[in-house]
Scaffold this active site. Structure first.
Site, PDB file in Angstrom:
ATOM      1  N   LYS A  84     -46.172  42.129  29.208  1.00 57.74           N
ATOM      2  CA  LYS A  84     -47.279  42.970  29.686  1.00 57.74           C
ATOM      3  C   LYS A  84     -47.313  42.895  31.205  1.00 57.74           C
ATOM      4  CE  LYS A  84     -51.382  43.887  26.981  1.00 57.74           C
ATOM      5  NZ  LYS A  84     -52.639  43.323  26.503  1.00 57.74           N
TER       6      LYS A  84
HETATM    7  O1  G3P Z   1     -55.852  45.419  24.642  1.00 60.13           O
HETATM    8  C1  G3P Z   1     -56.654  45.312  25.779  1.00 60.13           C
HETATM    9  C2  G3P Z   1     -57.907  44.619  25.452  1.00 60.13           C
HETATM   10  O2  G3P Z   1     -57.690  43.262  25.209  1.00 60.13           O
HETATM   11  C3  G3P Z   1     -59.003  44.825  26.422  1.00 60.13           C
HETATM   12  O3  G3P Z   1     -60.114  45.013  25.644  1.00 60.13           O
HETATM   13  O4  G3P Z   1     -62.476  44.997  25.075  1.00 60.13           O
HETATM   14  O5  G3P Z   1     -61.646  43.627  27.019  1.00 60.13           O
HETATM   15  O6  G3P Z   1     -61.754  46.105  27.169  1.00 60.13           O
HETATM   16  P1  G3P Z   1     -61.576  44.928  26.275  1.00 60.13           P
END
Ligand code: G3P
Length: 226
Positions: A84
Site C-alpha cells: 500500500k
Molecule cells: O480501507 C481504508 C480504510 O481502512 C479507511 O477507513 O473508516 O478509517 O475511513 P476509514
C-alpha cells in the site's frame, strides 16, 4: 465483486474466512495499531495462513526510495502481499519502480479521478478510493467509484478498483452497482451484511410451527414405545 476484509484482527479474519467469503485483506497502520500488532511480519504471516488472496501492507516511508525498500522487504516474505503506497509524488515514483519489479501495489488515500488516473498510469495493481471519508466531507464518494469504473473499462486499464473506507452494507451494494472490482469491508459491516430481521423472524416461526406439530402428532419414537 470480490470482498476483502479491512482489518488486522486475526480473529475477525479467521471467523469471516470460515464463511467462505473473504477474497483478500487490507491493513494500514491505524488498523495494525487497533489490533495491537506492532510485529507486522508476524501479523501478516498469520493472516496469510487464513486467506489466499492479496494482503495489503502499507509503507510508512515518505520517499520513493524508502517505500521501495519497505516493499522489497514485504516481498521477501514470499506471501501474497500488495504494497500500500500513499497517493503522493514519491508514491507514484515508487509504484512505477515496483511495477517494473513485478511487485503488486495498492495506491491508497485516493480521493479524485485525476489521482486514480495517475496511479493507474504509473502501474498500480489496485487503487483505493476512500468512499466514506469523501461522504464525511459532503462529497459523494461512490460517484468517484462510478467514474473510475467507467474510465478504467473504457481505456482497458488492468488496475483494480477497491472501494475502501466502507461504513455500512449499502456502501457495499452501491460499490457493486458502481462496478468496483473489490469492496474492502470492516468486520462489523460484513456481519451486518448477513443479518436481516425477517430471517430471524422466519427461523423463529419455522421452529415454533415445528414444535406445535410435534405436540400434535405422536412421534415415531413415541409411537414405537406404546
Ligand atoms: O480501507 C481504508 C480504510 O481502512 C479507511 O477507513 O473508516 O478509517 O475511513 P476509514
Amino acid at each position: 465483486m470480490k470482498i476483502f476484509l479491512d482489518t488486522a484482527k486475526v480473529e475477525e479474519i479467521r471467523r469471516a474466512s470460515s464463511w467462505g467469503v473473504v477474497d483478500g485483506v487490507t491493513t494500514n497502520p491505524s488498523l495494525l495499531a487497533r489490533a495491537g500488532r506492532a510485529d507486522v511480519e508476524t501479523a501478516i504471516r498469520e493472516i496469510a495462513s487464513l486467506v489466499q488472496g492479496p494482503i495489503s501492507v502499507e509503507v510508512i516511508s515518505n520517499t520513493a526510495e524508502g517505500m521501495v525498500e519497505e516493499a522489497r522487504r514485504f516481498a521477501s516474505w514470499k506471501l501474497n502481499t500488495a504494497v500500500k503506497i500513499p497517493m503522493t509524488e514519491e508514491g507514484l515514483k515508487a509504484v512505477r519502480m515496483l511495477a517494473a519489479e513485478g511487485i503488486k501495489t495498492n495506491v491508497t488515500l485516493v480521493f479524485s479521478v485525476p489521482q486514480a488516473l495517475l496511479a493507474a498510469k504509473a502501474g498500480a495493481s489496485f487503487v483505493s478510493p476512500f468512499v466514506g471519508r469523501l461522504d464525511d466531507v459532503g462529497q459523494e464518494g461512490m460517484e468517484l467509484v462510478r467514474d473510475l469504473a467507467r474510465i478504467f473499462t473504457h481505456y482497458g486499464f488492468s488496475t483494480e478498483i477497491i472501494a475502501a473506507s466502507i461504513r455500512h452494507p449499502m456502501h457495499v451494494v452501491e460499490a457493486a452497482r458502481a462496478g468496483a472490482h473489490i469492496a474492502t469491508v470492516p468486520f462489523s459491516v460484513l456481519t451486518r451484511m448477513l443479518q436481516h430481521p425477517l430471517t430471524d423472524v422466519g427461523i423463529q416461526r419455522f421452529l415454533e410451527d415445528w414444535e406445535r406439530l410435534q405436540a400434535q402428532v405422536p412421534s415415531a419414537a413415541g409411537a414405537a414405545k406404546v
